[in-house]
Design a protein around this motif. Structure first.
Motif, PDB file in Angstrom:
ATOM      1  N   MET A   1      81.902  64.601  34.856  1.00  0.00           N
ATOM      2  CA  MET A   1      83.252  63.531  36.070  1.00  0.00           C
ATOM      3  C   MET A   1      82.906  62.315  35.711  1.00  0.00           C
ATOM      4  SD  MET A   1      84.886  64.701  39.209  1.00  0.00           S
ATOM      5  CE  MET A   1      85.315  66.505  39.270  1.00  0.00           C
ATOM      6  N   ASN A   2      83.776  61.561  35.995  1.00  0.00           N
ATOM      7  CA  ASN A   2      83.856  60.191  36.065  1.00  0.00           C
ATOM      8  C   ASN A   2      84.379  59.538  36.890  1.00  0.00           C
ATOM      9  OD1 ASN A   2      83.444  56.980  35.231  1.00  0.00           O
ATOM     10  ND2 ASN A   2      84.975  56.848  34.539  1.00  0.00           N
ATOM     11  N   ILE A   3      83.423  59.129  38.250  1.00  0.00           N
ATOM     12  CA  ILE A   3      83.275  59.079  39.433  1.00  0.00           C
ATOM     13  C   ILE A   3      84.099  57.681  39.636  1.00  0.00           C
ATOM     14  CG2 ILE A   3      82.716  59.482  42.031  1.00  0.00           C
ATOM     15  CD1 ILE A   3      81.363  61.529  41.130  1.00  0.00           C
ATOM     16  N   PHE A   4      85.207  57.108  40.378  1.00  0.00           N
ATOM     17  CA  PHE A   4      85.968  55.537  41.066  1.00  0.00           C
ATOM     18  C   PHE A   4      84.845  55.409  42.509  1.00  0.00           C
ATOM     19  CE2 PHE A   4      87.715  53.286  43.158  1.00  0.00           C
ATOM     20  CZ  PHE A   4      87.766  52.103  42.943  1.00  0.00           C
ATOM     21  N   VAL A   5      84.288  54.379  42.570  1.00  0.00           N
ATOM     22  CA  VAL A   5      82.848  54.268  43.745  1.00  0.00           C
ATOM     23  C   VAL A   5      84.168  52.876  44.189  1.00  0.00           C
ATOM     24  CG1 VAL A   5      81.362  54.125  45.506  1.00  0.00           C
ATOM     25  CG2 VAL A   5      81.200  55.301  43.203  1.00  0.00           C
ATOM     26  N   GLY A   6      85.000  52.706  45.542  1.00  0.00           N
ATOM     27  CA  GLY A   6      85.847  51.314  45.693  1.00  0.00           C
ATOM     28  C   GLY A   6      84.826  51.088  47.017  1.00  0.00           C
ATOM     29  N   ASN A   7      85.281  49.970  47.478  1.00  0.00           N
ATOM     30  CA  ASN A   7      84.788  49.291  48.388  1.00  0.00           C
ATOM     31  C   ASN A   7      83.473  48.930  48.942  1.00  0.00           C
ATOM     32  OD1 ASN A   7      85.936  47.761  50.782  1.00  0.00           O
ATOM     33  ND2 ASN A   7      85.355  49.568  51.964  1.00  0.00           N
ATOM     34  N   LEU A   8      82.639  48.635  48.011  1.00  0.00           N
ATOM     35  CA  LEU A   8      80.945  48.454  48.121  1.00  0.00           C
ATOM     36  C   LEU A   8      80.711  47.358  48.778  1.00  0.00           C
ATOM     37  CD1 LEU A   8      80.014  49.961  44.495  1.00  0.00           C
ATOM     38  CD2 LEU A   8      79.634  50.856  46.403  1.00  0.00           C
ATOM     39  N   ASN A   9      79.800  46.937  49.155  1.00  0.00           N
ATOM     40  CA  ASN A   9      79.149  45.840  49.464  1.00  0.00           C
ATOM     41  C   ASN A   9      78.762  44.516  47.839  1.00  0.00           C
ATOM     42  OD1 ASN A   9      77.178  43.459  50.414  1.00  0.00           O
ATOM     43  ND2 ASN A   9      77.279  44.445  52.395  1.00  0.00           N
ATOM     44  N   PHE A  10      78.903  43.773  47.947  1.00  0.00           N
ATOM     45  CA  PHE A  10      78.923  42.938  47.175  1.00  0.00           C
ATOM     46  C   PHE A  10      77.366  42.739  46.709  1.00  0.00           C
ATOM     47  CE2 PHE A  10      82.525  41.078  48.287  1.00  0.00           C
ATOM     48  CZ  PHE A  10      83.534  41.394  46.451  1.00  0.00           C
ATOM     49  N   ARG A  11      76.493  43.508  47.699  1.00  0.00           N
ATOM     50  CA  ARG A  11      74.898  42.911  47.444  1.00  0.00           C
ATOM     51  C   ARG A  11      74.379  44.676  46.771  1.00  0.00           C
ATOM     52  NH1 ARG A  11      75.133  40.189  52.527  1.00  0.00           N
ATOM     53  NH2 ARG A  11      74.615  42.808  53.100  1.00  0.00           N
ATOM     54  N   THR A  12      75.034  45.797  47.215  1.00  0.00           N
ATOM     55  CA  THR A  12      74.812  46.929  46.533  1.00  0.00           C
ATOM     56  C   THR A  12      74.544  47.187  44.980  1.00  0.00           C
ATOM     57  OG1 THR A  12      76.218  47.958  48.156  1.00  0.00           O
ATOM     58  CG2 THR A  12      75.376  49.071  46.334  1.00  0.00           C
ATOM     59  N   THR A  13      72.773  47.758  44.390  1.00  0.00           N
ATOM     60  CA  THR A  13      72.742  47.469  43.663  1.00  0.00           C
ATOM     61  C   THR A  13      73.321  48.787  42.763  1.00  0.00           C
ATOM     62  OG1 THR A  13      70.784  48.865  43.914  1.00  0.00           O
ATOM     63  CG2 THR A  13      71.066  46.155  43.928  1.00  0.00           C
ATOM     64  N   GLU A  14      73.057  49.347  41.451  1.00  0.00           N
ATOM     65  CA  GLU A  14      73.243  50.235  40.418  1.00  0.00           C
ATOM     66  C   GLU A  14      71.605  51.310  40.874  1.00  0.00           C
ATOM     67  OE1 GLU A  14      73.355  49.042  36.880  1.00  0.00           O
ATOM     68  OE2 GLU A  14      75.706  48.002  36.615  1.00  0.00           O
ATOM     69  N   GLU A  15      71.111  50.838  41.367  1.00  0.00           N
ATOM     70  CA  GLU A  15      70.090  51.863  41.925  1.00  0.00           C
ATOM     71  C   GLU A  15      70.384  52.446  42.719  1.00  0.00           C
ATOM     72  OE1 GLU A  15      65.157  52.159  42.212  1.00  0.00           O
ATOM     73  OE2 GLU A  15      65.727  50.313  41.717  1.00  0.00           O
ATOM     74  N   GLN A  16      70.871  51.156  43.803  1.00  0.00           N
ATOM     75  CA  GLN A  16      71.448  52.179  45.403  1.00  0.00           C
ATOM     76  C   GLN A  16      72.290  53.088  44.792  1.00  0.00           C
ATOM     77  OE1 GLN A  16      72.000  48.552  47.206  1.00  0.00           O
ATOM     78  NE2 GLN A  16      71.097  49.584  48.984  1.00  0.00           N
ATOM     79  N   LEU A  17      73.607  53.525  43.773  1.00  0.00           N
ATOM     80  CA  LEU A  17      74.235  54.219  43.981  1.00  0.00           C
ATOM     81  C   LEU A  17      74.093  55.338  43.207  1.00  0.00           C
ATOM     82  CD1 LEU A  17      77.649  52.124  42.942  1.00  0.00           C
ATOM     83  CD2 LEU A  17      77.167  53.245  44.773  1.00  0.00           C
ATOM     84  N   PHE A  18      72.967  54.747  42.279  1.00  0.00           N
ATOM     85  CA  PHE A  18      71.826  56.190  41.648  1.00  0.00           C
ATOM     86  C   PHE A  18      70.816  56.435  42.671  1.00  0.00           C
ATOM     87  CE2 PHE A  18      69.681  58.597  38.267  1.00  0.00           C
ATOM     88  CZ  PHE A  18      69.442  58.389  36.858  1.00  0.00           C
ATOM     89  N   ASP A  19      70.797  56.389  43.116  1.00  0.00           N
ATOM     90  CA  ASP A  19      70.123  57.104  44.073  1.00  0.00           C
ATOM     91  C   ASP A  19      70.901  57.858  45.313  1.00  0.00           C
ATOM     92  OD1 ASP A  19      68.028  56.102  42.701  1.00  0.00           O
ATOM     93  OD2 ASP A  19      66.491  54.613  43.875  1.00  0.00           O
ATOM     94  N   LEU A  20      71.504  57.447  45.390  1.00  0.00           N
ATOM     95  CA  LEU A  20      72.737  57.701  46.547  1.00  0.00           C
ATOM     96  C   LEU A  20      73.444  59.209  46.150  1.00  0.00           C
ATOM     97  CD1 LEU A  20      74.161  57.594  49.168  1.00  0.00           C
ATOM     98  CD2 LEU A  20      76.008  56.194  48.209  1.00  0.00           C
ATOM     99  N   PHE A  21      73.941  59.530  44.530  1.00  0.00           N
ATOM    100  CA  PHE A  21      74.062  60.111  44.124  1.00  0.00           C
ATOM    101  C   PHE A  21      73.315  61.274  43.822  1.00  0.00           C
ATOM    102  CE2 PHE A  21      78.375  57.432  44.203  1.00  0.00           C
ATOM    103  CZ  PHE A  21      79.093  58.638  44.109  1.00  0.00           C
ATOM    104  N   ALA A  22      72.509  61.258  42.999  1.00  0.00           N
ATOM    105  CA  ALA A  22      71.406  61.634  42.518  1.00  0.00           C
ATOM    106  C   ALA A  22      70.809  62.750  43.244  1.00  0.00           C
ATOM    107  CB  ALA A  22      69.746  61.609  42.257  1.00  0.00           C
ATOM    108  N   ALA A  23      71.229  62.190  44.420  1.00  0.00           N
ATOM    109  CA  ALA A  23      70.849  63.657  46.064  1.00  0.00           C
ATOM    110  C   ALA A  23      71.865  65.108  46.048  1.00  0.00           C
ATOM    111  CB  ALA A  23      70.761  62.995  47.138  1.00  0.00           C
ATOM    112  N   PHE A  24      72.943  64.932  45.412  1.00  0.00           N
ATOM    113  CA  PHE A  24      74.290  65.566  44.733  1.00  0.00           C
ATOM    114  C   PHE A  24      73.919  66.523  43.369  1.00  0.00           C
ATOM    115  CE2 PHE A  24      75.715  63.207  48.356  1.00  0.00           C
ATOM    116  CZ  PHE A  24      75.702  63.776  48.975  1.00  0.00           C
TER     117      PHE A  24
END
Length: 91
Positions: A1-24
């Motif tokens: 599934m392709n997931i949209f993630v909005g309202n991110l801090n401009f300093r957020t990294t792809e690695e942070q997102l990857f790790d956050l979603f990998a918990a699921f």
């Protein structure tokens, strides 16, 4: 599934997102969308998860949660052809 993630801090990294979603569950990609001229984050991203059940669990748990002092909007991404912003006639 392709997931949209909005309202991110401009300093957020792809690695942070990857790790956050990998918990699921399994994450195949996490891509922050950037401005083509400046290269700066545009404040949203797309995360790809192959298992729909894991992806839906991530959406349910992460929508309206906080990351880097911003409340994220997390939902299933719509296919481009359903995005009417670019299909409007301009007069």
């Amino acid at each position: 599934m392709n997931i949209f993630v909005g309202n991110l801090n401009f300093r957020t990294t792809e690695e942070q997102l990857f790790d956050l979603f990998a918990a699921f569950g399994e994450v195949t990609s996490a891509k922050i969308i950037t401005d083509k001229f400046s290269g700066n984050s545009r404040g949203f991203a797309f995360v790809e998860m192959p298992d729909n059940e894991e992806a839906q669990n991530a959406i349910n748990n992460l929508n309206e949660s906080e990351l880097d002092s911003r409340t994220m909007a997390v939902k299933e991404a719509l296919p481009k052809e359903n995005d009417n912003r670019f299909n409007k006639k301009r007069y």
